[in-house]
Design an enzyme around this catalytic site. Structure first.
Site, PDB file in Angstrom:
ATOM      1  N   GLU A 252      33.714  44.146  36.097  1.00  0.00           N
ATOM      2  CA  GLU A 252      32.574  43.254  35.824  1.00  0.00           C
ATOM      3  C   GLU A 252      32.890  41.812  36.181  1.00  0.00           C
ATOM      4  O   GLU A 252      32.527  40.883  35.458  1.00  0.00           O
ATOM      5  CB  GLU A 252      32.179  43.333  34.337  1.00  0.00           C
ATOM      6  CG  GLU A 252      31.609  44.649  33.896  1.00  0.00           C
ATOM      7  CD  GLU A 252      30.298  44.972  34.582  1.00  0.00           C
ATOM      8  OE1 GLU A 252      29.652  44.048  35.105  1.00  0.00           O
ATOM      9  OE2 GLU A 252      29.942  46.155  34.622  1.00  0.00           O
TER      10      GLU A 252
HETATM   11  C1  LIG Z   1      38.310  51.402  35.641  1.00  0.00           C
HETATM   12  C2  LIG Z   1      37.396  50.652  36.532  1.00  0.00           C
HETATM   13  C3  LIG Z   1      36.036  50.855  36.423  1.00  0.00           C
HETATM   14  C4  LIG Z   1      35.164  50.217  37.316  1.00  0.00           C
HETATM   15  N1  LIG Z   1      33.836  50.519  37.288  1.00  0.00           N
HETATM   16  C5  LIG Z   1      33.020  50.055  38.280  1.00  0.00           C
HETATM   17  C6  LIG Z   1      31.681  50.501  38.404  1.00  0.00           C
HETATM   18  O1  LIG Z   1      31.193  51.295  37.589  1.00  0.00           O
HETATM   19  N2  LIG Z   1      30.946  50.036  39.440  1.00  0.00           N
HETATM   20  C7  LIG Z   1      31.442  49.168  40.361  1.00  0.00           C
HETATM   21  O2  LIG Z   1      30.722  48.805  41.281  1.00  0.00           O
HETATM   22  N3  LIG Z   1      32.713  48.721  40.275  1.00  0.00           N
HETATM   23  C8  LIG Z   1      33.511  49.147  39.261  1.00  0.00           C
HETATM   24  N4  LIG Z   1      34.817  48.711  39.171  1.00  0.00           N
HETATM   25  C9  LIG Z   1      35.323  47.812  40.194  1.00  0.00           C
HETATM   26  C10 LIG Z   1      35.667  46.433  39.690  1.00  0.00           C
HETATM   27  O3  LIG Z   1      34.504  45.717  39.414  1.00  0.00           O
HETATM   28  C11 LIG Z   1      36.555  45.802  40.767  1.00  0.00           C
HETATM   29  O4  LIG Z   1      37.834  46.402  40.642  1.00  0.00           O
HETATM   30  C12 LIG Z   1      36.636  44.316  40.633  1.00  0.00           C
HETATM   31  O5  LIG Z   1      35.426  43.740  41.000  1.00  0.00           O
HETATM   32  C13 LIG Z   1      37.742  43.729  41.511  1.00  0.00           C
HETATM   33  O6  LIG Z   1      37.663  44.199  42.824  1.00  0.00           O
HETATM   34  P1  LIG Z   1      38.975  44.755  43.537  1.00  0.00           P
HETATM   35  O7  LIG Z   1      39.533  45.825  42.687  1.00  0.00           O
HETATM   36  O8  LIG Z   1      38.613  45.093  44.925  1.00  0.00           O
HETATM   37  O9  LIG Z   1      39.985  43.546  43.511  1.00  0.00           O
HETATM   38  P2  LIG Z   1      39.973  42.281  44.482  1.00  0.00           P
HETATM   39  O10 LIG Z   1      38.600  41.757  44.632  1.00  0.00           O
HETATM   40  O11 LIG Z   1      40.736  42.620  45.732  1.00  0.00           O
HETATM   41  O12 LIG Z   1      40.802  41.249  43.621  1.00  0.00           O
HETATM   42  C14 LIG Z   1      42.231  41.290  43.513  1.00  0.00           C
HETATM   43  C15 LIG Z   1      42.692  39.994  42.838  1.00  0.00           C
HETATM   44  O13 LIG Z   1      42.378  38.883  43.669  1.00  0.00           O
HETATM   45  C16 LIG Z   1      41.583  37.951  42.952  1.00  0.00           C
HETATM   46  N5  LIG Z   1      40.569  37.381  43.838  1.00  0.00           N
HETATM   47  C17 LIG Z   1      39.778  38.027  44.705  1.00  0.00           C
HETATM   48  N6  LIG Z   1      38.940  37.180  45.304  1.00  0.00           N
HETATM   49  C18 LIG Z   1      39.183  35.969  44.805  1.00  0.00           C
HETATM   50  C19 LIG Z   1      38.646  34.678  45.022  1.00  0.00           C
HETATM   51  N7  LIG Z   1      37.640  34.475  45.875  1.00  0.00           N
HETATM   52  N8  LIG Z   1      39.143  33.634  44.311  1.00  0.00           N
HETATM   53  C20 LIG Z   1      40.133  33.829  43.433  1.00  0.00           C
HETATM   54  N9  LIG Z   1      40.695  35.032  43.184  1.00  0.00           N
HETATM   55  C21 LIG Z   1      40.227  36.083  43.867  1.00  0.00           C
HETATM   56  C22 LIG Z   1      40.937  38.718  41.823  1.00  0.00           C
HETATM   57  O14 LIG Z   1      40.597  37.877  40.731  1.00  0.00           O
HETATM   58  C23 LIG Z   1      42.023  39.731  41.486  1.00  0.00           C
HETATM   59  O15 LIG Z   1      42.930  39.185  40.583  1.00  0.00           O
HETATM   60  C24 LIG Z   1      35.687  49.314  38.259  1.00  0.00           C
HETATM   61  C25 LIG Z   1      37.061  49.067  38.318  1.00  0.00           C
HETATM   62  C26 LIG Z   1      37.912  49.733  37.482  1.00  0.00           C
HETATM   63  C27 LIG Z   1      39.384  49.487  37.603  1.00  0.00           C
END
Ligand SMILES: Cc1cc2nc3c(=O)[nH]c(=O)nc-3n(C[C@H](O)[C@H](O)[C@H](O)COP(=O)(O)OP(=O)(O)OC[C@H]3O[C@@H](n4cnc5c(N)ncnc54)[C@H](O)[C@@H]3O)c2cc1C
Length: 612
Positions: A460
């Site tokens: 989220e």
């Molecule tokens: C158990 C679980 C349930 C989930 N459920 C859902 C769901 O139901 N529906 C759905 O759509 N998604 C869901 N998600 C996805 C979740 O919302 C994403 O994992 C989250 O948005 C982060 O994306 P990412 O994992 O690709 O990490 P990334 O976006 O690659 O981020 C990795 C790190 O880099 C940092 N970062 C990235 N971009 C920036 C920036 N511009 N500035 C500063 N820091 C940055 C982040 O803060 C993080 O610490 C779920 C995830 C998990 C683990």
């Protein structure tokens, strides 16, 4: 017997937030404190019987995919059925569609019993959010065919935003949606498209708990040149049911082309499946062709704006989840500390080994860890209920009050989601610490609470993304009106408390903290360069959050003293102790957090990559 959570909720709802006064509004006119209590009784009973006993079971028996179906433990099916039968899925909805017209504040409080008992068994957060979105942005036919069956528990819902390459940055969504045939615009369920792409991390994306699953999917409609529009402008929103339905929501017998590619195996929160879904790969062709059938919701290109409707609600829900996990750990470690004998008190003559050991709750350091947990978790509960109360104000208040509530929610939502995610996780860590070595084993529940809670800083909107939203958008929006509104409320509380001898010092500290936050906000943006302003967005959010929590605790303390001025009741002494703890041990931390914000410290941002 009144449970500690019930007693805390009753105090916060009735003695602090005056939730009963909502019954004077026509929407809630049939309700009373008695009807609210009846809802709480039912929820507490179901949570006690169907959720709490199985919290470890669902952690150990992770969802399994047998190649056809996802298998969940029987207890999850029974919990889902009991929850749906209770009417909680539509508790806040209109009578006309089978709801109870319960205030959102009361609904959120009632759901906290399930979250405390077993967070990942699911109490319909996504389903309700999904259906609520359709009630606002969907057509009547979409509401009839999908949303109403979600509120009844027949169908469940997901939100499909993330993709393997697009998590925080949704502008990079690559799922495509193309018109489905010449008559695509004339489907009674909305303009019909075919979707292809991969959605990652989708919670509750596949299971057999319900007859159908309603996926809400973000995808891009290619332009005339066949290319996807870059950025968020090109994102549209689609309903993609797992099984196709007619306008009444009856299954047509046709499976849609949405296939489970695999389950993710998680650190915690294991009662809910988490999936990688392939849309339109041809595993389940519809009319002989690959492509998942999806119905457009709202205008093309406005998908993210619609989705934000679901995300804001979800964020308060996540804040509540983190909070209740914090409270669960607090209750467990309090019980442990009252029963575990270990060590002897330090006193003037030193330790006397001839004396029997004391219970660890008698050690000052264990008390510090208990009070930290209490101040984080009960403070977070108060904040989230305050936000829930703002949601009711936004929907049922007089126009000016409703608008203020909307704006305050904009500013407070990143805090309501992120502060409990960080500090109630810290509470869970302290709960493990109080258990010593036993806390590090699976024989006690606290390690699971920590693992379950670790998710909340990630989904989220990650912690970093929420912080950038707060400092980069929310405190600036409408020329800073939201921030000024919040500051006025904080100042009003500080002024009331400044006349109360026990609270005058806290009031002065709060006023000082507010000034520091205001000055840091200005200093962060002094050069107008977002790279400098946002380099320390997370420390800013920590300080902002601590200031908000200090305000909440002071306001709660005023309510305590209003009814128990001489603090005769132990729970009131506890609340005052937690408030005092927060002011003495926590609020002073904001100085260090804000210092780097204030001077736009680029230590982290500018270190050359090779130097890491
Ligand atoms: C158990 C679980 C349930 C989930 N459920 C859902 C769901 O139901 N529906 C759905 O759509 N998604 C869901 N998600 C996805 C979740 O919302 C994403 O994992 C989250 O948005 C982060 O994306 P990412 O994992 O690709 O990490 P990334 O976006 O690659 O981020 C990795 C790190 O880099 C940092 N970062 C990235 N971009 C920036 C920036 N511009 N500035 C500063 N820091 C940055 C982040 O803060 C993080 O610490 C779920 C995830 C998990 C683990």
């Amino acid at each position: 017997m009144t449970t500690p959570l019930r007693a805390t909720l009753d105090f916060l709802l009735y003695d602090w937030l005056a939730a009963e006064s909502l019954t004077a509004r026509s929407r809630f006119a049939d309700h009373s404190r008695e009807t609210f209590a009846a809802v709480f009784d039912t929820c507490e009973r179901i949570a006690r019987e169907k959720y709490a006993p199985f919290n470890r079971t669902i952690d150990l028996q992770e969802p399994q995919f047998d190649g056809e179906k996802v298998i969940l433990p029987q207890c999850t099916h029974e919990a889902h059925q009991a929850y749906a039968a209770s009417g909680m899925l539509s508790a806040a909805k209109d009578y006309a569609i089978g709801g109870m017209q319960l205030p959102y504040t009361v609904e959120a409080a009632a759901n906290s019993f399930f979250a405390l008992a077993s967070i990942s068994m699911g109490s319909g957060l996504l389903t309700v959010g999904n259906a609520n979105l359709l009630m606002v942005h969907g057509t009547e036919a979409q509401q009839q065919a999908f949303a109403l069956h979600e509120f009844s528990g027949r169908f469940s819902g997901t939100m499909c935003l993330s993709e393997p390459q697009a998590g925080s940055s949704l502008s990079d969504v690559a799922t495509r949606a193309v018109p489905d045939g010449d008559d695509f615009a004339h489907d009674p369920l909305g303009p019909r498209y075919r979707l292809t792409g991969h959605k990652m991390w989708i919670s509750a994306g596949e299971h057999e708990l319900t007859e159908n699953i309603v996926h809400l999917v973000l995808a891009k409609i290619p332009g005339p040149d066949g290319k996807l529009v870059p950025g968020t402008r090109g994102i549209s929103l689609f309903i993609v049911p797992k099984k196709l339905v007619d306008v009444q929501g009856q299954l047509t017998g046709v499976r849609n082309d949405v296939a489970l590619a695999g389950l993710n195996h998680k650190l915690g929160w294991r009662g809910t499946t988490n999936t990688l879904l392939n849309f339109g790969e041809g595993r389940y062709p519809v009319d002989g062709r690959a492509g998942a059938v999806g119905y457009l919701v709202g205008e093309p290109g406005r998908g993210l704006a619609c989705m934000f409707h679901m995300m804001n609600e979800a964020r308060i829900g996540i804040g509540m989840a983190a909070t209740l996990l914090g409270l669960a750990g607090y209750y467990a470690s309090l019980d442990y500390a009252k029963n575990r004998p270990q060590g002897r008190p330090v006193g003037q003559g030193g330790k006397d080994a001839a004396q029997p050991p004391v219970r660890i709750i008698e050690h000052a350091d264990v008390r510090r860890m208990l009070l930290a947990q209490k101040s984080y978790s009960e403070g977070a509960l108060a904040l989230n209920l305050y936000c829930a109360r703002l949601v009711d104000e936004q929907h049922t208040g007089a126009p000016e009050a409703a608008d203020e509530a909307r704006l305050l929610l904009e500013v407070l939502t990143p805090i309501a989601k992120s502060w409990p995610s960080e500090f109630c996780l810290e509470a869970n860590s302290l709960a493990i610490q109080i258990h010593g070595g036993y806390g590090y084993t699976r024989d006690f529940p606290v390690e699971q609470y920590w693992r379950d809670n670790r998710l909340n800083m990630i989904h989220e909107g990650t912690h970093g993304i929420q912080a950038a939203d707060l400092l980069g958008r929310k405190v600036l929006m409408e020329e800073g009106r939201g921030l000024r509104l919040l500051a006025a409320r904080i100042t009003a509380t500080a002024e009331r408390a400044s006349g109360v001898p026990q609270l005058a010092a806290h009031a002065a500290a709060l006023a000082g903290a507010l000034q520091e936050v205001g000055a840091a906000t200005q200093a962060a943006w002094a050069t107008g360069d977002p790279a400098e302003a946002l380099a320390n967005a997370v420390p800013y959010m920590q300080a902002f959050g601590h200031t908000v929590l200090a305000w909440i605790w002071l306001d709660v303390a005023l309510a305590v003293l209003a009814q128990d001025a001489s603090l005769k009741i132990a729970t009131d002494q506890g609340r005052m102790g937690a408030a005092r703890y927060f002011y003495h041990y926590e609020l002073p931390k904001i100085g260090a957090w804000l210092r780097v914000v204030h001077r736009r410290d680029m230590t982290c941002a500018e270190l050359p990559e090779a130097a890491f």
